[in-house]
Design an enzyme around this catalytic site. Sequence first.
Site, PDB file in Angstrom:
ATOM      1  N   ASP A  81      54.779 -11.572 -61.681  1.00 53.45           N
ATOM      2  CA  ASP A  81      56.068 -11.236 -62.287  1.00 53.45           C
ATOM      3  C   ASP A  81      56.813 -10.248 -61.398  1.00 53.45           C
ATOM      4  O   ASP A  81      56.251  -9.244 -60.952  1.00 53.45           O
ATOM      5  CB  ASP A  81      55.844 -10.631 -63.680  1.00 53.45           C
ATOM      6  CG  ASP A  81      57.131 -10.545 -64.487  1.00 53.45           C
ATOM      7  OD1 ASP A  81      58.109 -11.245 -64.145  1.00 53.45           O
ATOM      8  OD2 ASP A  81      57.148  -9.783 -65.475  1.00 53.45           O
ATOM      9  N   SER A 136      52.474  -3.749 -64.733  1.00 52.11           N
ATOM     10  CA  SER A 136      51.711  -4.341 -65.823  1.00 52.11           C
ATOM     11  C   SER A 136      50.383  -3.597 -65.969  1.00 52.11           C
ATOM     12  O   SER A 136      50.381  -2.409 -66.256  1.00 52.11           O
ATOM     13  CB  SER A 136      51.506  -5.841 -65.561  1.00 52.11           C
ATOM     14  OG  SER A 136      50.836  -6.450 -66.649  1.00 52.11           O
ATOM     15  N   THR A 137      49.253  -4.273 -65.744  1.00 57.74           N
ATOM     16  CA  THR A 137      47.944  -3.641 -65.928  1.00 57.74           C
ATOM     17  C   THR A 137      47.814  -2.398 -65.058  1.00 57.74           C
ATOM     18  O   THR A 137      48.010  -2.454 -63.847  1.00 57.74           O
ATOM     19  CB  THR A 137      46.822  -4.635 -65.570  1.00 57.74           C
ATOM     20  OG1 THR A 137      47.027  -5.852 -66.282  1.00 57.74           O
ATOM     21  CG2 THR A 137      45.462  -4.056 -65.925  1.00 57.74           C
ATOM     22  N   HIS A 173      54.695  -4.378 -69.017  1.00 60.39           N
ATOM     23  CA  HIS A 173      54.167  -5.387 -69.937  1.00 60.39           C
ATOM     24  C   HIS A 173      53.367  -4.695 -71.040  1.00 60.39           C
ATOM     25  O   HIS A 173      52.317  -4.123 -70.792  1.00 60.39           O
ATOM     26  CB  HIS A 173      53.259  -6.375 -69.200  1.00 60.39           C
ATOM     27  CG  HIS A 173      53.976  -7.217 -68.196  1.00 60.39           C
ATOM     28  ND1 HIS A 173      53.336  -7.835 -67.146  1.00 60.39           N
ATOM     29  CD2 HIS A 173      55.292  -7.555 -68.080  1.00 60.39           C
ATOM     30  CE1 HIS A 173      54.221  -8.516 -66.434  1.00 60.39           C
ATOM     31  NE2 HIS A 173      55.408  -8.351 -66.976  1.00 60.39           N
ATOM     32  N   MET A 197      48.740  -7.713 -63.098  1.00 56.54           N
ATOM     33  CA  MET A 197      48.255  -9.075 -62.892  1.00 56.54           C
ATOM     34  C   MET A 197      49.423 -10.027 -62.661  1.00 56.54           C
ATOM     35  O   MET A 197      50.532  -9.793 -63.123  1.00 56.54           O
ATOM     36  CB  MET A 197      47.481  -9.550 -64.126  1.00 56.54           C
ATOM     37  CG  MET A 197      46.170  -8.834 -64.361  1.00 56.54           C
ATOM     38  SD  MET A 197      45.245  -9.598 -65.724  1.00 56.54           S
ATOM     39  CE  MET A 197      46.335  -9.243 -67.104  1.00 56.54           C
TER      40      MET A 197
END
Length: 393
Positions: free
Chosen positions: A336, A212-213, A239, A333
Amino acid sequence: MNKIRVLVTDDSAFMRKVITDILHSDPDIEVVDRAKNGLECLEKVKQLHPDVVTLDIEMPVMNGLDALERLMNEHPVPVVMLSSLTREGAEATIHALELGAVDFVTKPSGPISLDLHKVAERLIERVKAAAQVNGRLRRPLGRPGTTFPMRSPLFKQKTAWTLPAQPGTGTPGRTASGTSHPGTADSRVTPPASAIPRRASAVSKLVVLGTSTGGPKALQTVLTALPSDFPAPILIVQHMPAGFTKSLAQRLDSLCAIHVTEATDGEWIQPGTAYIAPGGFHLEVVQVSGGGLKTRLQQEEPRGGHRPSVDVLFESASRLTNVDKWAIIMTGMGNDGTKGLGRMREAGRVISIVEDESTCVVFGMPRAAIQAGLADNIVPLDRIAETLCKLLH
């Protein structure tokens, strides 16, 4: 608790005020000043030392990309980009993430978005996440022509290779086998549609990856280090909203020896190819008679606020039989991927690789997997590809 000090940068006075009002609505955030272009942003960063900068891409005097590059080299600070939903905006955003931006938020209606309140919660979330990464910022990735040593036993022909040049630079590119061709950015030959098999043979190895991030830059580090004859397909959830994953896939494909593409529904997956879940769709892998594997895209409800979801991908992989699986969780973050990895562990035949905290932009997703006892290998980002190659070999 000290407030997060933010410098807002946008060429529109209206947008500067709207962004400021949104951020001030959160008690943990303080906007310390505003800048109307990239040059003014640089000057104010030197003076004020903010915790986070929000940076528009399209600005006069100095645009956001030029300002970002200088910031990362001269005064590294976590940056959240404000991007448009156009194709050009998506490409510029992917470039910004390569240069070191932590994350981005899309303006719903173009440069002057009267409805920016629609993404207010997302903007606040991204700024708070960016404030956590100070001290873990990465310098911009090496430019074309930078040599990266490779130590994996799967590299049969060369021990080092060079990233391809951008078109027109005159710097030699390379084929998938490592042979240089002057002035060629990417010398792989794509077979005509008639030469592509309509049905793939059985697949016995599969890599699934979630991030993600900080993920786009991390993906570039990992995927560019894999050889062209990598012996497994790679399914990826990053993401990212719709419209951006295609640009990400195209950019990575231009840099990698393996093929990188945005996944489409119902395609046979092949070794040596990475498939990125399109924004707005869950990506699953399904097994058909004969052992072949195909992609499945669906738009069921977001899982944990995410669509695509790493958990959805990993859970689909857990249902495969007679397939050895490797699961990778990298910077991001939240948590997940942890539930899905647990399902894979229950089903067996999986080895996990989790990014070490020392290289994560945000340590949320890897931390959750580690705390759940699901991390077989905890390694820094620059060793993930090497570790994966050794495990598959």
